[in-house]
Design a protein around this motif. Structure first.
Motif, PDB file in Angstrom:
ATOM      1  N   UNK A 135       8.698   5.709   7.372  1.00 54.43           N
ATOM      2  CA  UNK A 135       7.319   6.149   7.142  1.00 54.43           C
ATOM      3  C   UNK A 135       7.162   7.657   7.300  1.00 54.43           C
ATOM      4  N   UNK A 136       7.922   8.270   8.242  1.00 61.44           N
ATOM      5  CA  UNK A 136       7.778   9.724   8.442  1.00 61.44           C
ATOM      6  C   UNK A 136       8.222  10.507   7.219  1.00 61.44           C
ATOM      7  N   UNK A 185       0.851  -1.192   0.000  1.00 64.35           N
ATOM      8  CA  UNK A 185       0.000   0.000   0.000  1.00 64.35           C
ATOM      9  C   UNK A 185       0.886   1.241   0.000  1.00 64.35           C
ATOM     10  N   UNK A 186       0.438   2.273  -0.691  1.00 63.03           N
ATOM     11  CA  UNK A 186       1.159   3.543  -0.681  1.00 63.03           C
ATOM     12  C   UNK A 186       1.503   3.993  -2.083  1.00 63.03           C
ATOM     13  N   UNK A 187       1.741   5.294  -2.196  1.00 67.59           N
ATOM     14  CA  UNK A 187       2.060   5.816  -3.515  1.00 67.59           C
ATOM     15  C   UNK A 187       3.116   6.917  -3.420  1.00 67.59           C
ATOM     16  N   UNK A 188       3.909   6.873  -2.350  1.00 66.27           N
ATOM     17  CA  UNK A 188       4.913   7.930  -2.168  1.00 66.27           C
ATOM     18  C   UNK A 188       6.065   7.703  -3.151  1.00 66.27           C
ATOM     19  N   UNK A 189       6.750   8.790  -3.536  1.00 69.05           N
ATOM     20  CA  UNK A 189       7.851   8.641  -4.489  1.00 69.05           C
ATOM     21  C   UNK A 189       8.918   7.664  -4.001  1.00 69.05           C
ATOM     22  N   UNK A 190       9.211   7.676  -2.696  1.00 68.77           N
ATOM     23  CA  UNK A 190      10.250   6.785  -2.142  1.00 68.77           C
ATOM     24  C   UNK A 190       9.897   5.322  -2.332  1.00 68.77           C
ATOM     25  N   UNK A 191       8.630   4.990  -2.084  1.00 73.68           N
ATOM     26  CA  UNK A 191       8.172   3.606  -2.230  1.00 73.68           C
ATOM     27  C   UNK A 191       8.175   3.214  -3.707  1.00 73.68           C
ATOM     28  N   UNK A 237      -3.551   6.252   4.380  1.00 74.70           N
ATOM     29  CA  UNK A 237      -4.108   5.171   3.544  1.00 74.70           C
ATOM     30  C   UNK A 237      -3.707   3.796   4.110  1.00 74.70           C
ATOM     31  N   UNK A 238      -2.471   3.710   4.623  1.00 75.70           N
ATOM     32  CA  UNK A 238      -2.043   2.459   5.257  1.00 75.70           C
ATOM     33  C   UNK A 238      -2.911   2.170   6.479  1.00 75.70           C
ATOM     34  N   UNK A 239      -3.154   3.214   7.270  1.00 70.90           N
ATOM     35  CA  UNK A 239      -3.970   3.039   8.475  1.00 70.90           C
ATOM     36  C   UNK A 239      -5.372   2.563   8.094  1.00 70.90           C
ATOM     37  N   UNK A 240      -5.945   3.185   7.055  1.00 72.84           N
ATOM     38  CA  UNK A 240      -7.300   2.802   6.637  1.00 72.84           C
ATOM     39  C   UNK A 240      -7.340   1.341   6.177  1.00 72.84           C
ATOM     40  N   UNK A 241      -6.280   0.942   5.469  1.00 77.25           N
ATOM     41  CA  UNK A 241      -6.223  -0.439   4.982  1.00 77.25           C
ATOM     42  C   UNK A 241      -6.149  -1.407   6.174  1.00 77.25           C
ATOM     43  N   UNK A 242      -5.261  -1.107   7.122  1.00 75.55           N
ATOM     44  CA  UNK A 242      -5.126  -1.987   8.284  1.00 75.55           C
ATOM     45  C   UNK A 242      -6.435  -2.016   9.079  1.00 75.55           C
TER      46      UNK A 242
END
Ligand SMILES: Nc1ncnc2c1ncn2[C@@H]1O[C@H](COP(=O)(O)OP(=O)(O)OP(=O)(O)O)[C@@H](O)[C@H]1O
Ligand SMILES: [Mg+2]
Length: 422
Positions: free
Chosen positions: A184-185, A14-20, A193-198
């Motif tokens: 994560x920070x 899950x996630x869409x940040x540039x780093x990931x 979005x990660x929190x919502x998924x969990x």
């Protein structure tokens, strides 16, 4: 080439940040090659998905994938685990054993926590990396293997090299390509979005309505430091999902689940919890204690429903109990609050006794609570005793006040006093 989005779907990322995205993109690029990869990043950032992606997208995907946690294997046995041993190589070596490097021939080995490898094992590993050669413990025969290595570490490898705990030549050999997963920070856009998924996963797992954060709770969630990264976020989502009766989570409630100290940004206003119980641990036990009481009430209600079958009658006869479980001001809409869960909604709608029995086994919905109870019987018991004692002390032995504070009836308190011999 498979897209970043489809890889995320396939591997549950899950996630869409540039780093990931960069880390996944790099994994896709290196997968067709046999280049050694070192995955770096703090604990809990999700390093374990990277070697899986690399293996699955490589020509080795039909070969074996073996994940080895180098930090968890005792120093005395790690060489034998990785490279195998001959019969009689050491006391207890009653038969020849093949190590992971032999078993995974044609596949991939993931060396997790590679920084923990003993120096002697590092020498053997360097040899495999350089020419695919290894020797079983207690043997003199050189064997060949064709294994791709992906390693991971959450320690600063340069520090380890400086302290002579890790060989510099091995480090460069392992990290031909470095894939870094940022903490994560530094991926703030992924946090909510990660929190919502969990939260939605745990709602499903524990058969409870999904928790939802208020706007200020979302702000707190995003500002928090998350030094345990996604693992910590997942744990917090699980704890709240299990313990909070009110499924709308405010900032102070969320705050009570976040370890304080350096983790908290200075801007957070630490509003004190309403509870009289001062430490976080006590609050947690108080919640568990309340839940236990609710569970008993729910069991009673379920029995009534099973025996009676008529929902309206049961609702009427148990108005006080229902109010107690679902809150004071919600007598008419107590089930509506959970209307996003069709199973629970059916309690109010289904009047067929048989189906009612099947769909309203509330005790089953809360089966996890029983598991918790079983596992923690001893400590919960002690804690319950402690809470009752404290409450009675606080109210100078006045049972009515103590019972109110503990959220139980005076009769139950009386029974507990007898039971605990207070
Ligand atoms: N992007 C993500 N989406 C969904 N779940 C994730 C994501 N990243 C990590 N997780 C989950 O977070 C948990 C921790 O991830 P993982 O075990 O890969 O951490 P790690 O980087 O290997 O940490 P450590 O160095 O402590 O071993 C796992 O349960 C994993 O499934
Ligand atoms: Mg790991």
């Amino acid at each position: 080439m498979e897209s970043i989005q489809s890889i995320k779907q396939r591997f549950g990322i899950i996630g869409n940040s540039p780093g990931l995205n960069r880390a996944i993109e790099k994994s896709i690029q290196v997968s067709p090659t046999d280049i050694s990869v070192l995955v770096t990043g703090e604990s809990g950032v999700g390093k374990e998905s990277i070697p899986k992606i690399i293996h699955q997208l490589s020509h080795r995907k039909h070969g074996k994938y073996i994940a080895v946690n180098c930090g968890a294997i005792p120093e005395g046995t790690i060489d034998s685990e990785l490279f195998g041993h001959e019969k009689g190589a050491f006391t207890g070596a009653t038969a020849t054993r093949n190590g992971y490097f032999e078993v995974a021939d044609g596949g991939t080995i993931f060396l997790d926590e590679v920084g923990e490898l003993p120096l002697t094992t590092q020498v053997r590993l360097l040899r495999v990396l350089e020419n695919g050669e290894f020797i079983k413990v207690g043997s003199s025969k050189v064997q060949k293997t064709d294994v791709r290595i992906v390693a991971a570490t959450n320690v600063n490898m340069f520090d380890a090299i400086k302290k002579e705990k890790f060989r510099e030549d091995l480090y460069y050999r392992l990290s031909t390509v470095d894939i870094n997963l940022p903490p994560l920070r530094e991926r703030k856009e992924d946090i909510h979005i990660l929190f919502r998924k969990f939260a939605s996963d745990f709602a499903l797992k524990y058969k409870m309505p999904t928790i939802k954060l208020t706007d200020d709770a979302v702000q707190l969630l995003i500002k928090y430091r998350w030094s345990g990264n996604i693992r910590q976020l997942r744990n917090v989502a699980e704890q709240i999902s299990v313990l909070e009766q009110n499924r709308t989570i405010s900032a102070p409630t969320l705050h009570s689940y976040l370890p304080s100290g350096s983790n908290l940004p200075a801007v957070i206003n630490t509003t004190k919890s309403e509870s009289d119980f001062s430490s976080e641990r006590e609050i947690l036990y108080k919640v568990l204690f309340d839940m236990k009481a609710d569970l008993n009430d729910l069991k009673k209600l379920t029995m009534e429903l099973m025996k009676n079958g008529n929902v309206t009658d049961v609702q009427k006869d148990n108005e006080t109990l229902i109010q107690k479980i679902y809150g004071e001001n919600e007598s008419d809409s107590q089930f509506e609050e959970y209307s996003d869960n069709p199973e629970v909604l059916s309690i109010t709608q289904n009047s067929n006794p048989k189906t009612t029995f099947e769909t309203t086994d509330v005790s089953d919905k809360y089966h996890f609570a029983e598991e918790i109870e079983e596992e923690e019987t001893l400590s919960l018991h002690d804690k319950e005793l402690e809470l009752i004692k404290k409450s009675l002390e606080r109210h100078k032995g006045k049972r009515k006040l103590a019972a109110d504070e503990l959220g139980i009836s005076e009769r139950t308190l009386y029974r507990k006093i007898k039971q605990f011999d207070l």
